[in-house]
Motif scaffolding. Structure first.
Motif, PDB file in Angstrom:
ATOM      1  N   TRP A 103       7.594  -0.126 -11.407  1.00 28.61           N
ATOM      2  CA  TRP A 103       6.335   0.905 -11.163  1.00 28.61           C
ATOM      3  C   TRP A 103       5.641   0.982 -12.402  1.00 28.61           C
ATOM      4  O   TRP A 103       6.924   1.153 -13.729  1.00 28.61           O
ATOM      5  CB  TRP A 103       6.652   2.430 -10.078  1.00 28.61           C
ATOM      6  N   ILE A 144      -0.118   1.873  -5.770  1.00 25.72           N
ATOM      7  CA  ILE A 144      -0.118   3.203  -4.787  1.00 25.72           C
ATOM      8  C   ILE A 144      -1.351   3.926  -4.760  1.00 25.72           C
ATOM      9  O   ILE A 144      -2.353   3.463  -6.078  1.00 25.72           O
ATOM     10  CB  ILE A 144       0.115   4.680  -5.876  1.00 25.72           C
ATOM     11  N   SER A 147      -3.778   5.921  -7.379  1.00 22.29           N
ATOM     12  CA  SER A 147      -3.433   6.435  -8.881  1.00 22.29           C
ATOM     13  C   SER A 147      -3.833   5.971  -9.958  1.00 22.29           C
ATOM     14  O   SER A 147      -3.246   6.233 -11.186  1.00 22.29           O
ATOM     15  CB  SER A 147      -1.997   5.303  -8.338  1.00 22.29           C
ATOM     16  N   LEU A 153       4.097   9.650 -12.891  1.00 23.87           N
ATOM     17  CA  LEU A 153       4.769   9.335 -11.558  1.00 23.87           C
ATOM     18  C   LEU A 153       6.176   9.553 -11.761  1.00 23.87           C
ATOM     19  O   LEU A 153       6.848   8.544 -12.982  1.00 23.87           O
ATOM     20  CB  LEU A 153       4.612   7.349 -11.494  1.00 23.87           C
ATOM     21  N   GLN A 155       8.213   8.264 -10.323  1.00 19.63           N
ATOM     22  CA  GLN A 155       9.621   6.593 -10.003  1.00 19.63           C
ATOM     23  C   GLN A 155       9.038   5.510 -10.882  1.00 19.63           C
ATOM     24  O   GLN A 155       9.460   4.274 -10.486  1.00 19.63           O
ATOM     25  CB  GLN A 155       9.296   6.211  -8.459  1.00 19.63           C
ATOM     26  N   GLU A 160      12.050   2.918  -6.912  1.00 28.45           N
ATOM     27  CA  GLU A 160      11.689   3.586  -5.697  1.00 28.45           C
ATOM     28  C   GLU A 160      10.782   3.578  -5.057  1.00 28.45           C
ATOM     29  O   GLU A 160       9.663   3.158  -5.760  1.00 28.45           O
ATOM     30  CB  GLU A 160      12.208   5.018  -6.445  1.00 28.45           C
ATOM     31  N   SER A 161      10.905   4.160  -3.773  1.00 26.58           N
ATOM     32  CA  SER A 161       9.610   3.481  -2.898  1.00 26.58           C
ATOM     33  C   SER A 161       8.750   5.018  -3.070  1.00 26.58           C
ATOM     34  O   SER A 161       9.248   6.211  -3.588  1.00 26.58           O
ATOM     35  CB  SER A 161      10.270   3.513  -1.303  1.00 26.58           C
ATOM     36  N   HIS A 162       7.445   5.160  -2.918  1.00 30.88           N
ATOM     37  CA  HIS A 162       6.667   5.752  -2.644  1.00 30.88           C
ATOM     38  C   HIS A 162       6.198   6.359  -1.526  1.00 30.88           C
ATOM     39  O   HIS A 162       5.517   5.078  -0.892  1.00 30.88           O
ATOM     40  CB  HIS A 162       5.542   6.023  -4.036  1.00 30.88           C
ATOM     41  N   GLU A 165       2.953   4.403  -1.351  1.00 27.21           N
ATOM     42  CA  GLU A 165       2.641   2.843  -1.552  1.00 27.21           C
ATOM     43  C   GLU A 165       2.152   2.191  -0.354  1.00 27.21           C
ATOM     44  O   GLU A 165       2.434   2.279   0.935  1.00 27.21           O
ATOM     45  CB  GLU A 165       4.340   2.682  -2.264  1.00 27.21           C
ATOM     46  N   TRP A 183      -0.868   2.167 -11.152  1.00 23.07           N
ATOM     47  CA  TRP A 183       0.792   2.264 -11.040  1.00 23.07           C
ATOM     48  C   TRP A 183       0.816   1.208  -9.275  1.00 23.07           C
ATOM     49  O   TRP A 183       0.358   1.149  -8.254  1.00 23.07           O
ATOM     50  CB  TRP A 183       1.064   3.605 -10.104  1.00 23.07           C
TER      51      TRP A 183
END
Length: 286
Positions: A103, A144, A147, A153, A155, A160-162, A165, A183
């Protein structure tokens, strides 16, 4: 003999700009004809590295993309006379490749671009997707929506997932536009073939390039007028903010395009010193 400026290709509509401003991302399917897509894919496949920069100077197929009608009008709508190519690169992401972007957002980290330009991006990344991305985890771009105005952020610098996303799924020949502050990261490639794509980033002429310190003069001399200007290779530092007379205008006005500055300058004011409103300004989009 110096050629005359051509008309700029079409770019944003009001609706597409509003989508781009809201999401920081825009998808244009079938931006490239299948033959052009195949030629660009072949040009990437013959390269001996998985990634390279300043590709416009390395292969005629990439050189042609400096001012490709499929995208240059969008960048011109934002930056107008100051338009400059800041970076060009290709990616070849093989299946199972572990090295992929975490990210992040494009541009400076400690003081992001949005501090100085909260209404319009200071860089726009144009992406061309040359291989099919019909499913998730094929080396897809992950982003995202909205964003591009987030300063932080949780992450950041991870995979790591959001919860918000999205993974981009596209047909070959699709084009994307991405706001510099959005992002984004890259998904793993669990597919059966390499993901091939191109990126071209544009911004105002006074921003520093991020893929070259200079270009070969012999190569520059063989470019068209528009492509030479977009590379912005000047010997005088002040030329990046006060454009040379021979480089103004970059493009002739589009048919029916209004001139907000008509009648505001006397004949004694050289054209390169006159303001020329961008599409965003003319249409009240800022």
């Amino acid at each position: 003999m110096i050629s005359s400026p051509t008309h700029a290709p079409t770019g944003f509509t009001r609706e597409s700009w509003e989508t781009f401003r809201r999401d920081g991302f825009l998808v244009i399917e079938d931006a490239l004809h299948k033959d052009r897509t195949a030629d660009l894919m072949a040009a990437v496949e013959k390269q001996n590295k998985p990634r390279d920069w300043n590709i416009v100077a390395s292969d005629p197929h990439f050189t042609e993309m400096i001012d490709a009608p499929s995208h240059i009008g969008y960048a011109y709508d934002v930056y107008g006379e100051m338009l400059k190519l800041l970076r060009s690169e290709y990616f070849r992401r093989e299946p199972g490749q572990e090295t992929r972007n975490k990210w992040h957002f494009d541009g400076p980290r400690s003081t992001p671009f949005e501090v100085f330009s909260p209404q319009a991006p200071l860089r726009i990344k144009v992406g061309y997707w040359l291989t099919p991305l019909g499913d998730r985890d094929m080396g897809n771009l992950v982003y995202i929506p909205g964003s591009h105005h987030w300063p932080h952020l949780p992450q950041y610098h991870t995979h790591e997932s959001h919860p918000q996303e999205r993974q981009v799924t596209l047909r070959p020949g699709a084009m994307t536009l991405m706001w510099s502050g959005l992002w984004h990261r890259v998904a793993p490639n669990h597919g059966r073939f390499a993901r091939l794509n191109l990126f071209f980033e544009y911004g105002p002429s006074w921003l520093v390039t991020s893929d070259r310190s200079g270009s070969d003069p012999n190569w520059l001399s063989g470019l068209s007028r528009t492509r030479r200007i977009l590379m912005r290779e000047y010997n005088e530092p002040n030329d990046w903010i006060r454009l040379p007379a021979e480089d103004v205008p970059l493009y002739a006005p589009r048919p029916g395009e209004s001139d907000l500055e008509a009648g505001l300058y006397g004949a004694h004011v050289p054209p390169q010193l006159r303001k020329r409103s961008t599409w965003l300004e003319r249409n009240g989009m800022l």
